[in-house]
Design an enzyme around this catalytic site. Structure first.
Site, mmCIF file in Angstrom:
data_model
loop_
_atom_site.group_PDB
_atom_site.id
_atom_site.type_symbol
_atom_site.label_atom_id
_atom_site.label_comp_id
_atom_site.label_asym_id
_atom_site.label_seq_id
_atom_site.Cartn_x
_atom_site.Cartn_y
_atom_site.Cartn_z
ATOM 1 N N LYS A 1 2.276 2.100 -5.329
ATOM 2 C CA LYS A 1 2.955 1.503 -6.398
ATOM 3 C C LYS A 1 1.962 1.647 -7.557
ATOM 4 C CE LYS A 1 2.916 -2.602 -4.399
ATOM 5 N NZ LYS A 1 2.757 -2.176 -3.128
ATOM 6 N N GLY B 1 -11.200 -3.079 2.228
ATOM 7 C CA GLY B 1 -11.817 -1.700 2.851
ATOM 8 C C GLY B 1 -11.485 -1.736 4.315
ATOM 9 N N ARG C 1 -6.005 0.414 7.703
ATOM 10 C CA ARG C 1 -4.904 0.259 7.927
ATOM 11 C C ARG C 1 -3.998 0.712 9.198
ATOM 12 N NH1 ARG C 1 -3.834 2.438 1.695
ATOM 13 N NH2 ARG C 1 -4.909 0.799 0.771
ATOM 14 N N GLY D 1 0.505 14.036 -3.819
ATOM 15 C CA GLY D 1 -1.177 13.925 -4.252
ATOM 16 C C GLY D 1 -1.431 12.658 -5.021
ATOM 17 N N THR E 1 2.511 -12.370 2.805
ATOM 18 C CA THR E 1 1.915 -13.226 2.045
ATOM 19 C C THR E 1 2.630 -14.452 1.623
ATOM 20 O OG1 THR E 1 0.422 -12.762 0.051
ATOM 21 C CG2 THR E 1 2.749 -11.803 0.117
ATOM 22 N N THR F 1 -6.365 -11.659 2.888
ATOM 23 C CA THR F 1 -7.381 -10.919 2.023
ATOM 24 C C THR F 1 -8.381 -11.714 1.716
ATOM 25 O OG1 THR F 1 -6.242 -11.435 -0.063
ATOM 26 C CG2 THR F 1 -5.766 -9.148 1.287
ATOM 27 N N GLY G 1 -4.373 -4.315 -4.484
ATOM 28 C CA GLY G 1 -5.212 -2.956 -4.893
ATOM 29 C C GLY G 1 -4.632 -1.995 -5.239
ATOM 30 N N HIS G 2 -4.479 -1.637 -6.350
ATOM 31 C CA HIS G 2 -3.837 -0.355 -6.959
ATOM 32 C C HIS G 2 -4.870 0.516 -7.251
ATOM 33 C CE1 HIS G 2 0.200 -2.875 -7.884
ATOM 34 N NE2 HIS G 2 -0.151 -2.942 -6.604
ATOM 35 N N ASP H 1 0.823 -1.169 0.040
ATOM 36 C CA ASP H 1 0.066 0.033 -0.155
ATOM 37 C C ASP H 1 0.880 1.211 -0.039
ATOM 38 O OD1 ASP H 1 -2.325 -1.632 0.252
ATOM 39 O OD2 ASP H 1 -1.978 -1.979 2.391
ATOM 40 N N GLN I 1 2.293 -5.819 -3.248
ATOM 41 C CA GLN I 1 2.404 -6.020 -1.746
ATOM 42 C C GLN I 1 3.776 -5.216 -1.471
ATOM 43 O OE1 GLN I 1 1.542 -9.444 -3.245
ATOM 44 N NE2 GLN I 1 -0.573 -8.585 -3.177
HETATM 45 P P1 IMP Z 1 -2.800 -12.777 1.751
HETATM 46 O O1 IMP Z 1 -2.000 -12.252 0.649
HETATM 47 O O2 IMP Z 1 -4.415 -12.835 1.275
HETATM 48 O O3 IMP Z 1 -2.671 -14.340 1.947
HETATM 49 O O4 IMP Z 1 -2.447 -12.181 3.217
HETATM 50 C C1 IMP Z 1 -1.404 -12.157 3.715
HETATM 51 C C2 IMP Z 1 -0.925 -10.661 4.431
HETATM 52 O O5 IMP Z 1 -0.621 -9.898 3.485
HETATM 53 C C3 IMP Z 1 -2.027 -10.009 5.289
HETATM 54 O O6 IMP Z 1 -1.605 -9.603 6.475
HETATM 55 C C4 IMP Z 1 -2.553 -9.202 4.230
HETATM 56 O O7 IMP Z 1 -3.437 -8.097 4.770
HETATM 57 C C5 IMP Z 1 -1.438 -8.570 3.387
HETATM 58 N N1 IMP Z 1 -1.601 -8.179 2.311
HETATM 59 C C6 IMP Z 1 -2.039 -9.016 0.972
HETATM 60 N N2 IMP Z 1 -2.046 -8.193 -0.136
HETATM 61 C C7 IMP Z 1 -1.718 -7.262 0.337
HETATM 62 C C8 IMP Z 1 -1.606 -5.608 -0.004
HETATM 63 O O8 IMP Z 1 -1.943 -5.476 -1.596
HETATM 64 N N3 IMP Z 1 -1.466 -4.634 0.353
HETATM 65 C C9 IMP Z 1 -1.088 -4.769 1.993
HETATM 66 N N4 IMP Z 1 -1.261 -5.991 2.561
HETATM 67 C C10 IMP Z 1 -1.546 -6.867 1.822
#
Ligand code: IMP
Length: 436
Positions: A15, A307, A310, A421, A241, A131, A39-40, A12, A226
């Site tokens: 990127k 949603g 953070r 911004g 992840t 997620t 999520g970009h 987050d 990530q």
């Molecule tokens: P997973 O990737 O869904 O298995 O989640 C594993 C961990 O990575 C969790 O703490 C998620 O919140 C975190 N995570 C996965 N994708 C993102 C991302 O794009 N941004 C921030 N955290 C992420």
């Protein structure tokens, strides 16, 4: 020149915006790991687009977007994104000419999502906060050699046997813990055939596409998802992840050798956030909840995928230095600087105290990291300023220039881009990694 974009913190970092900007300099844009857990968020001409799987470069009309072997690919999410991009006018040209997916990418199927959810529901306080997109279970199937690859969807004759093997053990688990999720072989086979037919025009050998692009000297942008501290090997395991989120993931995730890569740009925020469980040394949720809430509100720090709120923390130079070590950053993009505009003073973590000793080394061991007390340095904040008048770093408020120097010295890499911004125009490009 080819450029890799890597999240330097816990994801987050912004990127999506950098990929969108750099896409104007590249001809090919590649997603190389992760899946639709990413999520970009992009804001172009005031219009917001959130992409989870399709490379953010898609909004540039003439670019080829590739999803490579390192990605776990959710076909349902893929078609939802394609359809919404077409409907909003964000995707120009024939979709299957603009986006291609590797025949070797592993497919996320409904049972992966069910497994992810079942595990999180059963974990109680020990849950990872995933997620719930089925990312972990899909990567597990890949390494246990029970995965279904995109290419398998196009071969009905051998697919059924592969699916049978893939679901056998899962059904034992589902039977015991959530019988409603038991998988029917015939149903999942029919689903895969339908998806395979729809997906066929998009499927390619991404590895060959990339070699061709390198041969023709067409600039390539590698889009990481990530962040470094969520890397399965080098992150805060088990609160990570399931993919290689670091620069090395771009090599295994595409099959392109080391000479195919040029610069690695680490994307970082002027502060830190984390979603999901796990240690977070610079976190201020407990020490100063009102300030955390203020930064969260100004920075709109809510997950683009789930949603979720953070978690908020100060900039952590110990963690950032570690990220530079594992990735080999040649430059940094400093994002969301505007969120801290107008603060009188800020804190920066410069060292850790762990078990009575002070250290500047980051430990990726989650239990050690959980015991860390941050050593904080107070620095002057910067006032609100008119970002539209900024043409160079020298136009920035003095204390912001000092903040940038503190980062460069602490991390050991130069800041090459500053974001003030969400819009494309709210950016100061200090050095263009594509050259020129
Ligand atoms: P997973 O990737 O869904 O298995 O989640 C594993 C961990 O990575 C969790 O703490 C998620 O919140 C975190 N995570 C996965 N994708 C993102 C991302 O794009 N941004 C921030 N955290 C992420």
């Amino acid at each position: 020149m080819n450029v890799v974009i890597v999240g330097a913190q816990w994801g987050d970092e912004g990127k999506g915006k950098v990929v969108d900007l750099y896409s104007s300099r590249a001809e090919v844009i590649v997603r190389y790991q992760g899946g639709n857990n990413a999520g970009h968020t992009l804001v172009v001409n005031g219009k917001k687009t959130v992409l989870h799987l399709i490379p953010s470069g898609i909004l540039h009309p003439d670019k080829l977007c590739l999803i490579s072997n390192g990605v776990v690919f959710d076909p349902e999410n893929f078609f939802t994104e394609i359809e919404s991009l077409v409907a909003s006018g964000g995707l120009h040209g024939k979709p299957s000419d603009r986006v291609k997916v590797s025949d070797r990418a592993h497919v996320i199927l409904p049972y992966h999502r069910a497994l992810d959810r079942m595990r999180e529901d059963r974990a109680g306080a020990g849950k990872l906060g995933t997620t719930v997109r089925g990312i972990g279970p899909a990567y597990e199937d890949k390494v246990s050699r029970r995965g279904i690859r995109v290419g398998d969807l196009l071969r009905p004759e051998s697919l059924k046997t592969k699916l049978e093997r893939a679901i056998e053990e899962k059904n034992v688990l589902f039977e015991r813990h959530s019988p409603e999720n038991r998988v029917s072989l015939d149903e999942v086979y029919a689903f895969c055939l339908k998806i395979g037919e729809k997906l066929a025009p998009y499927v390619t050998d991404v590895h060959s596409n990339l070699y061709e692009a390198v041969d023709q000297k067409r600039p390539i942008l590698f889009e990481g998802a990530q962040g470094t501290l969520l890397d399965v090997d080098h992150g805060t395991y088990p609160f990570v992840t399931s993919s290689s989120t670091i620069m090395g993931g771009a090599l295994t995730g595409t099959g392109l050798g080391a000479t195919g890569f040029g610069e690695t740009i680490g994307i970082m925020k002027a502060y830190t956030t984390r979603v999901g469980s796990g240690p977070f040394p610079s976190e201020i949720e407990d020490t100063d909840p009102a300030l955390a809430e203020k930064i969260r509100t100004i920075g709109k720090e809510f997950g683009a995928t789930t949603g979720r709120k953070r978690r908020i923390g100060w900039l952590d130079l110990v963690a950032m230095r570690y990220a530079a070590e594992v990735n080999g950053f040649s430059g940094l993009a400093l994002m969301k600087v505007d969120v801290l505009n107008g603060f009188d003073e800020l804190q920066v973590v410069t060292a850790y105290e762990v078990d009575g000793k002070t250290t500047t080394r980051f430990s990726a061991d989650a239990e050690t990291l959980a015991r860390v007390k941050p050593v904080l340095k107070t620095v002057a904040g910067w006032p609100d300023y008119d970002a539209s008048k900024v043409r160079s770093v020298l136009d920035l408020p003095r204390s912001l220039q000092d903040y940038i120097r503190l980062i460069e010295d602490g991390v050991g890499a130069p800041v090459v881009l500053l974001s003030t911004g969400p819009g494309r125009e709210e950016t100061l490009v200090i050095r263009d990694p594509f050259g020129g």
